[in-house]
Design an enzyme around this catalytic site. Structure first.
Site, PDB file in Angstrom:
ATOM      1  N   SER A 139       0.832  -1.210   0.000  1.00  0.00           N
ATOM      2  CA  SER A 139       0.000   0.000   0.000  1.00  0.00           C
ATOM      3  C   SER A 139       0.861   1.252   0.000  1.00  0.00           C
ATOM      4  O   SER A 139       1.955   1.274   0.582  1.00  0.00           O
ATOM      5  CB  SER A 139      -0.866  -0.028   1.264  1.00  0.00           C
ATOM      6  OG  SER A 139      -1.362   1.251   1.552  1.00  0.00           O
TER       7      SER A 139
ATOM      8  N   TYR B  86      -2.590  -0.120  10.069  1.00  0.00           N
ATOM      9  CA  TYR B  86      -2.754  -0.714   8.738  1.00  0.00           C
ATOM     10  C   TYR B  86      -1.452  -0.605   7.946  1.00  0.00           C
ATOM     11  O   TYR B  86      -0.957  -1.592   7.396  1.00  0.00           O
ATOM     12  CB  TYR B  86      -3.898  -0.011   7.988  1.00  0.00           C
ATOM     13  CG  TYR B  86      -3.956  -0.363   6.517  1.00  0.00           C
ATOM     14  CD1 TYR B  86      -4.370  -1.629   6.109  1.00  0.00           C
ATOM     15  CD2 TYR B  86      -3.580   0.558   5.535  1.00  0.00           C
ATOM     16  CE1 TYR B  86      -4.410  -1.966   4.763  1.00  0.00           C
ATOM     17  CE2 TYR B  86      -3.618   0.233   4.196  1.00  0.00           C
ATOM     18  CZ  TYR B  86      -4.033  -1.026   3.807  1.00  0.00           C
ATOM     19  OH  TYR B  86      -4.061  -1.357   2.477  1.00  0.00           O
TER      20      TYR B  86
HETATM   21  P1  NAD Z   1     -11.415  -5.556  -0.189  1.00  0.00           P
HETATM   22  O1  NAD Z   1     -11.690  -5.455   1.274  1.00  0.00           O
HETATM   23  O2  NAD Z   1     -12.503  -5.221  -1.136  1.00  0.00           O
HETATM   24  O3  NAD Z   1     -10.877  -7.005  -0.548  1.00  0.00           O
HETATM   25  C1  NAD Z   1     -10.175  -7.818   0.364  1.00  0.00           C
HETATM   26  C2  NAD Z   1     -10.866  -9.164   0.408  1.00  0.00           C
HETATM   27  O4  NAD Z   1     -10.090 -10.005   1.262  1.00  0.00           O
HETATM   28  C3  NAD Z   1     -12.275  -9.110   0.976  1.00  0.00           C
HETATM   29  O5  NAD Z   1     -13.204  -9.695   0.081  1.00  0.00           O
HETATM   30  C4  NAD Z   1     -12.192  -9.889   2.289  1.00  0.00           C
HETATM   31  O6  NAD Z   1     -13.371 -10.637   2.560  1.00  0.00           O
HETATM   32  C5  NAD Z   1     -10.993 -10.779   2.035  1.00  0.00           C
HETATM   33  N1  NAD Z   1     -10.300 -11.159   3.273  1.00  0.00           N
HETATM   34  C6  NAD Z   1      -9.928 -10.346   4.291  1.00  0.00           C
HETATM   35  N2  NAD Z   1      -9.328 -11.066   5.250  1.00  0.00           N
HETATM   36  C7  NAD Z   1      -9.308 -12.358   4.808  1.00  0.00           C
HETATM   37  C8  NAD Z   1      -8.815 -13.576   5.341  1.00  0.00           C
HETATM   38  N3  NAD Z   1      -8.217 -13.621   6.546  1.00  0.00           N
HETATM   39  N4  NAD Z   1      -8.948 -14.711   4.606  1.00  0.00           N
HETATM   40  C9  NAD Z   1      -9.541 -14.684   3.379  1.00  0.00           C
HETATM   41  N5  NAD Z   1     -10.046 -13.560   2.835  1.00  0.00           N
HETATM   42  C10 NAD Z   1      -9.924 -12.416   3.537  1.00  0.00           C
HETATM   43  O7  NAD Z   1     -10.143  -4.625  -0.456  1.00  0.00           O
HETATM   44  P2  NAD Z   1      -9.452  -4.181  -1.837  1.00  0.00           P
HETATM   45  O8  NAD Z   1      -9.633  -2.710  -1.955  1.00  0.00           O
HETATM   46  O9  NAD Z   1      -9.870  -5.075  -2.945  1.00  0.00           O
HETATM   47  O10 NAD Z   1      -7.937  -4.429  -1.464  1.00  0.00           O
HETATM   48  C11 NAD Z   1      -7.201  -5.549  -1.945  1.00  0.00           C
HETATM   49  C12 NAD Z   1      -5.795  -5.453  -1.411  1.00  0.00           C
HETATM   50  O11 NAD Z   1      -5.182  -4.235  -1.845  1.00  0.00           O
HETATM   51  C13 NAD Z   1      -5.694  -5.437   0.115  1.00  0.00           C
HETATM   52  O12 NAD Z   1      -4.542  -6.148   0.482  1.00  0.00           O
HETATM   53  C14 NAD Z   1      -5.545  -3.969   0.440  1.00  0.00           C
HETATM   54  O13 NAD Z   1      -4.886  -3.787   1.675  1.00  0.00           O
HETATM   55  C15 NAD Z   1      -4.716  -3.503  -0.725  1.00  0.00           C
HETATM   56  N6  NAD Z   1      -4.836  -2.071  -1.032  1.00  0.00           N
HETATM   57  C16 NAD Z   1      -6.016  -1.568  -1.499  1.00  0.00           C
HETATM   58  C17 NAD Z   1      -6.098  -0.222  -1.800  1.00  0.00           C
HETATM   59  C18 NAD Z   1      -7.359   0.416  -2.317  1.00  0.00           C
HETATM   60  O14 NAD Z   1      -7.368   1.645  -2.503  1.00  0.00           O
HETATM   61  N7  NAD Z   1      -8.432  -0.331  -2.578  1.00  0.00           N
HETATM   62  C19 NAD Z   1      -4.972   0.611  -1.629  1.00  0.00           C
HETATM   63  C20 NAD Z   1      -3.796   0.054  -1.149  1.00  0.00           C
HETATM   64  C21 NAD Z   1      -3.736  -1.297  -0.873  1.00  0.00           C
END
Ligand code: NAD
Length: 322
Positions: free
Chosen positions: A127, A154
């Site tokens: 991130s 986070y």
């Molecule tokens: P999201 O919450 O929509 O997707 C994450 C998914 O992981 C969810 O569906 C959740 O149910 C699942 N999950 C969480 N813990 C779990 C576990 N222990 N076992 C199995 N499944 C689990 O988030 P996103 O926006 O799609 O983010 C995806 C990745 O990208 C994450 O790692 C997030 O930290 C990272 N990220 C996202 C952003 C953003 O702007 N969306 C920015 C930086 C980093």
């Protein structure tokens, strides 16, 4: 060969899995369908994928390391895109232990499963928050800058994932790429993120809370550009065994500009309530994407006006609003 996508019912995971399927790959999605936000949205994303050939969804907590190890080995997957995590900066202030399980134990469990199965390339989500609170000085954040001042739990867990990955590259030679995503937005997005929650509030005539009194800027990155970056990196296991790459738009947008763009695409005025900075938030983010560009030719293609327009069109359809 098969690709495993963790977090496949999540925002980025669904889009990555979809693009992989379009390319003819076989995909195994893993997700725990946690209750962080609107369960119906995760179910709807999963339903889109489950209707396709060569896709299987496994409902599993990635922190269950024995089950993960068996699943990765049995799937015969040679590549893993690990996106499952507890996302959200502000939520980490009140719910710290959720981050320990999904982001620390979960990441370790994925690492162990991948090394035992001899996975050829693990691509995982980091991130932009690892850069901490830095002023905008006209240049984007670079991967070779120190990232040792996280301002939220986070961010600390995401940086910890990078360090755990580095140790597995050194110890076991597991090929890995960490992707520092910058504020991802678009259709099927996350309701906890500002552009989405502002849309819901604006359309129902409620006020929006503008944190940092609007003086924040984010490098908003459209989901299709993120997916281009993820799939581009996936094809390049690093010779060094572990690299991190920024994936961003490389053009920070002020919060007020984002809100006025939303007002235009929604055709409604926002009622803004200015609020102070929230604990854990950073003032600005700005990606230097030259490292990724050198590897894959990556160039972001969708600017914020177009991206929010596409989001609004999707949102109206999803919520059944004209
Ligand atoms: P999201 O919450 O929509 O997707 C994450 C998914 O992981 C969810 O569906 C959740 O149910 C699942 N999950 C969480 N813990 C779990 C576990 N222990 N076992 C199995 N499944 C689990 O988030 P996103 O926006 O799609 O983010 C995806 C990745 O990208 C994450 O790692 C997030 O930290 C990272 N990220 C996202 C952003 C953003 O702007 N969306 C920015 C930086 C980093």
């Amino acid at each position: 060969m098969t690709v495993i996508v963790t977090g496949a019912a999540g925002f980025i995971g669904m889009h990555v899995a979809e693009r992989l399927l379009e390319r003819g790959e076989t995909v195994v999605g893993i997700d725990s369908f946690n209750a962080y936000y609107e369960p119906g949205l995760k179910e709807a994303r999963a339903a889109r994928l489950e209707g396709r050939e060569r896709f299987t969804m496994v409902r599993l907590d990635i922190a269950d390391h024995e089950a993960m190890r068996a699943l990765v080995a049995d799937s015969g997957a040679d590549r893993v895109v690990h996106l499952a995590a507890q996302a959200g900066v502000r939520y980490s202030i009140d719910h710290p232990f959720t981050y320990e399980r999904s982001n620390l134990l979960g990441h370790l469990s994925v690492l162990e499963a991948c090394r035992h199965a001899g996975v050829k390339h693990l691509v995982y989500a980091s991130s932009s928050s690892v850069y901490g609170d830095q002023p905008l000085n006209g240049a984007g954040f670079r991967e070779d800058e120190p990232a040792d001042r996280p301002v939220s739990l986070y961010a600390a867990t995401k940086r910890s994932c990078e360090l755990m990955s580095q140790s597995y590259a050194t110890l076991y030679g597991l090929p890995q790429s960490g992707l520092r995503f910058f504020t991802v937005y678009g259709p099927w997005g996350r309701p906890d993120m500002a552009y989405f929650s502002f849309t819901e509030a604006i359309m129902s005539g409620e006020s929006i809370e503008v944190f940092g009194e609007g003086r924040m800027a984010r490098d908003f990155t459209y989901i299709d550009d993120i997916v281009d970056g993820v799939l581009g990196v996936l094809e390049h296991p690093p010779v060094s065994r572990h690299e991190v790459y920024n994936i961003g738009d490389s053009s920070p947008v002020g919060l007020f500009t984002m809100i006025s763009t939303l007002e235009r695409v929604l055709g409604r005025q926002a009622i803004k309530v200015l609020m102070p900075m929230q604990p854990g938030d950073v003032t600005a983010t700005f990606a230097d994407v030259s490292k990724l560009n050198s590897l894959t030719g990556y160039r972001p293609r969708v600017a914020i006006d177009e991206g929010l327009e596409r989001f609004a069109t999707w949102w109206r359809g999803f919520r059944g609003v004209n």
